[in-house]
Enzyme design. Structure first.
Site, PDB file in Angstrom:
ATOM      1  N   ASP A 181     -45.594  47.204  89.147  1.00 18.07           N
ATOM      2  CA  ASP A 181     -45.403  48.630  88.865  1.00 18.07           C
ATOM      3  C   ASP A 181     -44.244  49.123  89.726  1.00 18.07           C
ATOM      4  O   ASP A 181     -44.448  49.775  90.727  1.00 18.07           O
ATOM      5  CB  ASP A 181     -46.683  49.431  89.123  1.00 18.07           C
ATOM      6  CG  ASP A 181     -47.271  49.216  90.514  1.00 18.07           C
ATOM      7  OD1 ASP A 181     -46.974  48.174  91.144  1.00 18.07           O
ATOM      8  OD2 ASP A 181     -48.036  50.085  90.981  1.00 18.07           O
TER       9      ASP A 181
ATOM     10  N   HIS B 189     -46.958  45.102 101.888  1.00 14.37           N
ATOM     11  CA  HIS B 189     -47.922  44.966 100.801  1.00 14.37           C
ATOM     12  C   HIS B 189     -47.476  43.912  99.789  1.00 14.37           C
ATOM     13  O   HIS B 189     -47.841  42.744  99.880  1.00 14.37           O
ATOM     14  CB  HIS B 189     -48.162  46.318 100.135  1.00 14.37           C
ATOM     15  CG  HIS B 189     -48.915  47.290 100.989  1.00 14.37           C
ATOM     16  ND1 HIS B 189     -50.145  47.006 101.529  1.00 14.37           N
ATOM     17  CD2 HIS B 189     -48.602  48.549 101.414  1.00 14.37           C
ATOM     18  CE1 HIS B 189     -50.572  48.038 102.233  1.00 14.37           C
ATOM     19  NE2 HIS B 189     -49.668  48.984 102.178  1.00 14.37           N
TER      20      HIS B 189
END
Length: 320
Positions: A10, A243
Site C-alpha cells: 500500500d 516496519h
C-alpha cells in the site's frame, strides 16, 4: 540464491523504503508490485507504485488490487502518517506507465501457477488481495514458496498494537482477510511490531542514506521528512521504526530473526478487533480454535544492527 517475490503493498513512505530495498538487493528478483488500499487510497497507492517503477527504471510489473476490506467497514487512509499523496506530500509527477490488466489477486494466482514453488509473496499492507487469491484459487497454497507478512503484534517486548492498544494497522484494516491468510495451509512468517519496533532508522541514519545512496537516497530522505515529523510529534523520537523494510530483510536473510512457531488467529470484531494471537505452547483445551490450524512463524527478535547494515549496504551498492 536469488528469491523471486511479488510484493503486495500500500505504497506509503515505509513501503517505498521496502520496494527500493527489494529492488536494490541482488538476492531478490522483484517480479511485481501488487497494490492494495491502506496507507493511501488504492488509486493513489497504485500511482505511487507506477511512479517508483518509472523513476527508478524498475522492470517489475504493477497490478492494481482491491480498494477495501472483505467485510468490515473501510478504515481511512493514513494521511496523518504518510501525507495526502502517500509520499510525504513531496512533488511527484504522474507516471506515464500503465498497470497490468489483471486485478492483483489474479496476477498472483497466474504468476504462482506459472512458476510453482518459486515465488514468495511478501505482503506489507492489509491482506485482502491474498485472501481474495485464496478464495478464488485455494490450490495455490501448495504452489507458493513462502508468505512473508509485515503486520500484527504478539506482545513480545511489550509491543501489542499501534492503531489500537491491541491491533497493528495492516491487520486492523482487514482482520477477516488476515485470519484467512494466517490459517491457510501455506508457510507464513509474520514480521510484526515485536521486531519492527526493535529496529530504528534514526534521523542521522537517514542523513547517511541521503549522502551515500545517490538519487535513491535523496528520494528516501525527501519522503521521510513528513514521516519523521509524525514520529517526533506523536512519540517524541528523532527517527522511525523499520516496519516494511523488515519484511524484505527477512526474505534476504532469515538468520537475522528469531522466530516462534504455532497457529495464529485474529480477533475479527469487538474492542480487540485486529488483535493477533499465536498459540505457541502445546496445551490441551476443551475449546481450542487454534488446534486444527497450521503452525506459522512469528518473528520475536531481530539483530537490528545487522538489519540496518544490510539496508544501507544494499542501497549504497544500488546507487553505484
Amino acid at each position: 540464491m536469488t528469491k523471486k517475490i511479488i510484493l503486495d503493498t500500500d505504497p506509503g513512505i515505509d513501503d517505498a523504503m521496502a520496494i527500493l530495498f527489494a529492488e536494490a538487493n541482488p538476492n531478490i528478483d522483484l517480479i511485481a508490485l501488487t497494490t492494495v488500499y491502506g496507507n493511501a487510497e488504492i488509486e493513489t497507492g497504485t500511482r505511487n507504485a507506477l511512479y517508483l517503477k518509472q523513476r527508478f527504471n524498475m522492470t517489475c510489473d504493477v497490478a492494481k488490487g482491491t480498494s477495501g476490506p472483505l467485510q468490515r467497514d473501510p478504515v481511512e487512509a493514513s494521511v496523518a502518517v504518510h501525507g495526502q499523496n502517500g509520499f510525504g506530500d513531496i512533488d511527484i509527477e504522474d507516471p506515464s506507465l500503465t498497470v497490468d490488466p489483471r486485478p492483483a489477486h489474479r496476477y498472483m494466482i497466474d504468476a504462482v501457477k506459472a512458476a510453482p514453488g518459486e515465488i514468495t509473496l511478501v505482503a506489507v499492507g492489509p491482506l485482502t488481495n491474498l485472501a481474495l487469491a485464496l478464495q478464488e484459487a485455494p490450490e495455490v497454497t501448495s504452489m507458493v514458496k513462502e508468505v512473508v507478512i509485515m503486520g500484527g503484534a504478539f506482545g513480545t517486548h511489550g509491543h501489542t498494537g499501534n492503531v489500537t492498544p491491541f491491533a497493528e494497522a495492516n491487520i486492523h484494516d482487514d482482520p477477516h482477510a488476515a485470519d484467512v491468510v494466517f490459517t491457510a495451509d501455506w508457510p507464513v512468517t509474520v514480521v510484526g511490531l515485536d521486531v519492527t519496533h526493535e529496529a530504528f532508522f534514526s534521523s542521522e541514519y537517514l542523513d547517511t542514506v541521503r549522502d551515500t545512496c545517490g538519487d535513491t537516497g535523496q528520494f528516501l530522505w525527501d519522503i521521510s521528512r513528513f514521516y519523521l515529523a509524525f514520529y517526533k510529534e506523536r512519540m517524541g523520537v528523532n527517527g522511525c521504526f523499520v516496519h516494511d523494510p523488515s519484511a524484505i530483510a527477512y526474505v534476504i536473510d532469515p538468520s537475522l530473526f528469531e522466530v516462534r512457531n504455532g497457529p495464529i488467529r485474529v480477533v475479527c470484531e469487538g474492542p480487540a478487533e485486529g488483535m493477533t494471537l499465536q498459540k505457541y505452547r502445546d496445551t490441551k483445551h476443551k475449546t481450542d480454535a487454534w488446534k486444527d490450524k497450521p503452525a506459522q512463524n512469528v518473528a520475536i527478535s531481530v539483530n537490528d544492527n545487522a538489519l540496518l547494515d544490510l539496508f544501507l549496504d544494499s542501497m549504497t551498492a544500488y546507487s553505484k
